[in-house]
Scaffold this active site. Sequence first.
Site, PDB file in Angstrom:
ATOM      1  N   LYS A  56       0.104  11.563   1.460  1.00 43.52           N
ATOM      2  CA  LYS A  56       0.209  11.455   0.167  1.00 43.52           C
ATOM      3  C   LYS A  56      -1.058  10.828  -0.189  1.00 43.52           C
ATOM      4  O   LYS A  56      -1.818  10.143   0.514  1.00 43.52           O
ATOM      5  CB  LYS A  56       1.204  10.596  -0.396  1.00 43.52           C
ATOM      6  N   TYR A 282     -25.585  -7.803 -13.592  1.00 42.66           N
ATOM      7  CA  TYR A 282     -24.877  -8.163 -14.871  1.00 42.66           C
ATOM      8  C   TYR A 282     -24.415  -9.736 -14.981  1.00 42.66           C
ATOM      9  O   TYR A 282     -23.652 -10.283 -14.098  1.00 42.66           O
ATOM     10  CB  TYR A 282     -23.578  -7.330 -15.187  1.00 42.66           C
TER      11      TYR A 282
HETATM   12  C1  LIG Z   1       3.879   5.604   1.390  1.00 40.76           C
HETATM   13  C2  LIG Z   1       5.401   5.771   2.388  1.00 40.76           C
HETATM   14  C3  LIG Z   1       5.517   5.766   3.566  1.00 40.76           C
HETATM   15  C4  LIG Z   1       4.175   5.426   4.468  1.00 40.76           C
HETATM   16  O1  LIG Z   1       4.091   3.908   4.340  1.00 40.76           O
HETATM   17  P1  LIG Z   1       3.061   3.131   5.257  1.00 40.76           P
HETATM   18  O2  LIG Z   1       3.185   1.830   4.861  1.00 40.76           O
HETATM   19  O3  LIG Z   1       1.534   3.530   4.714  1.00 40.76           O
HETATM   20  O4  LIG Z   1       3.349   3.506   6.581  1.00 40.76           O
HETATM   21  C5  LIG Z   1       6.685   5.966   4.210  1.00 40.76           C
HETATM   22  N1  LIG Z   1       7.780   6.163   3.300  1.00 40.76           N
HETATM   23  C6  LIG Z   1       7.520   6.321   1.957  1.00 40.76           C
HETATM   24  C7  LIG Z   1       8.853   6.752   1.404  1.00 40.76           C
HETATM   25  C8  LIG Z   1       6.488   6.213   1.555  1.00 40.76           C
HETATM   26  O5  LIG Z   1       6.519   6.214   0.010  1.00 40.76           O
END
Ligand SMILES: *Cc1c(COP(=O)(O)O)cnc(C)c1O
Length: 394
Positions: A56, A282
């Site tokens: 994702k 800045y």
């Molecule tokens: C993002 C996510 C994961 C992976 O999480 P990590 O901590 O990056 O391993 C797994 N399951 C769900 C439902 C998620 O949203």
Amino acid sequence: MRAGLRLRLVQPLYPSSASPVSSVRPTRAEVSLDRLRLNYHALRALVSATVWPVVKADAYGHGAKAVARSLERAGCEGLCVALFEEAVELRQAGVTVPLLVMGGNLDGAWDSLLELEITPVLTRADQVRCLAAAVRQRGGAPVVVHLKLDTGMARLGVPPAGLAELADTFRSERGSVCLAGVMTHFASADTDPGSVREQLACFARGREVLREHGLKPRVIHAANTAATLRHPEAHFDLVRPGVGVYGLGLGHPTARELQPVMRVRSAVVELRRVPSGGAVGYQGTFRASRPTTIATVPMGYADGLMRSLSNRAQALVRGRRVPIVGAISMDMCMLDVTDAPGVERTDEVVLLGEQRGPLGQDAIRAEELATHAGTIAWEVLTLISRRVPRFYFD
Ligand SMILES: *Cc1c(COP(=O)(O)O)cnc(C)c1O
């Protein structure tokens, strides 16, 4: 698309990201597909369950298309995303393994989902009914779906109180919708084993309710990276590591083999001497306490180098750590290189990852930047913006 079918397909559009070919600025993110595969195989060796990496948010900033294709070639049997749009992007890139959309938001996308063979995670009866209607209209085999149970996150998923009714709906629609998987998600797998135990107990009760309704999903899954590393009792049939695939081990000894996949580098574009008492950047938030050599680097907060790292974080030049001084601006930051002799214009600067040079060898980890910025490593990775071109190494 099949001829004769009038499907309303969803075509999400993405803003284009910086292209490596046309980049003039020396700032870039280097992604090691080699390490990605090594991490994937290391995680596989750790569990007897199937591993479906999470890609994702553009594969946590690493570039979802390249990452997914690379994992697919490495033998990976499925991938998880948050958005339907992310799954579409991968299908259009030619990815053929099962794609699990975990984040909901599927209304209006049922036809496209069937057409592209994307696997949804459902949480509500209205979704089951809409999808069943789309399947009946289209004809063909029942669609494979997963169900998410809320066991303690209070975010997404059917809460225990609503499960029996939802199970009834699944049962009555089973001619069109096949409940193949059931999942949950942990709130504190990296910090609180007690909470994992409680969530697992709730998950077990939920699966019992499904059994009582004659539903026997084949694939049970719950584990993110932390639970994959720390909680073998939570592995079930499939694990969903995200950050671990990108090489972040969350400090766990079983994760020693994982190596960071992304390296963000830029270069010194200007050098100047600032006298003792001189201000930098800045609001002059840094004042030189001695005659100081300042190196300007073309990476700023619009590239994902958070402004909250100003006067806190370090970068690597010639293999040595040097402080980021003054306020990080939108497109640039400044380094105090007084203690790194020999720095020249065009010298490589590493903001994340390793560097070897005449003055030594060191690495800046995402966890380190996260601590300085008061956030978590996940955010550090996903904030590296689209303006930074990704270069892939195999
Ligand atoms: C993002 C996510 C994961 C992976 O999480 P990590 O901590 O990056 O391993 C797994 N399951 C769900 C439902 C998620 O949203």
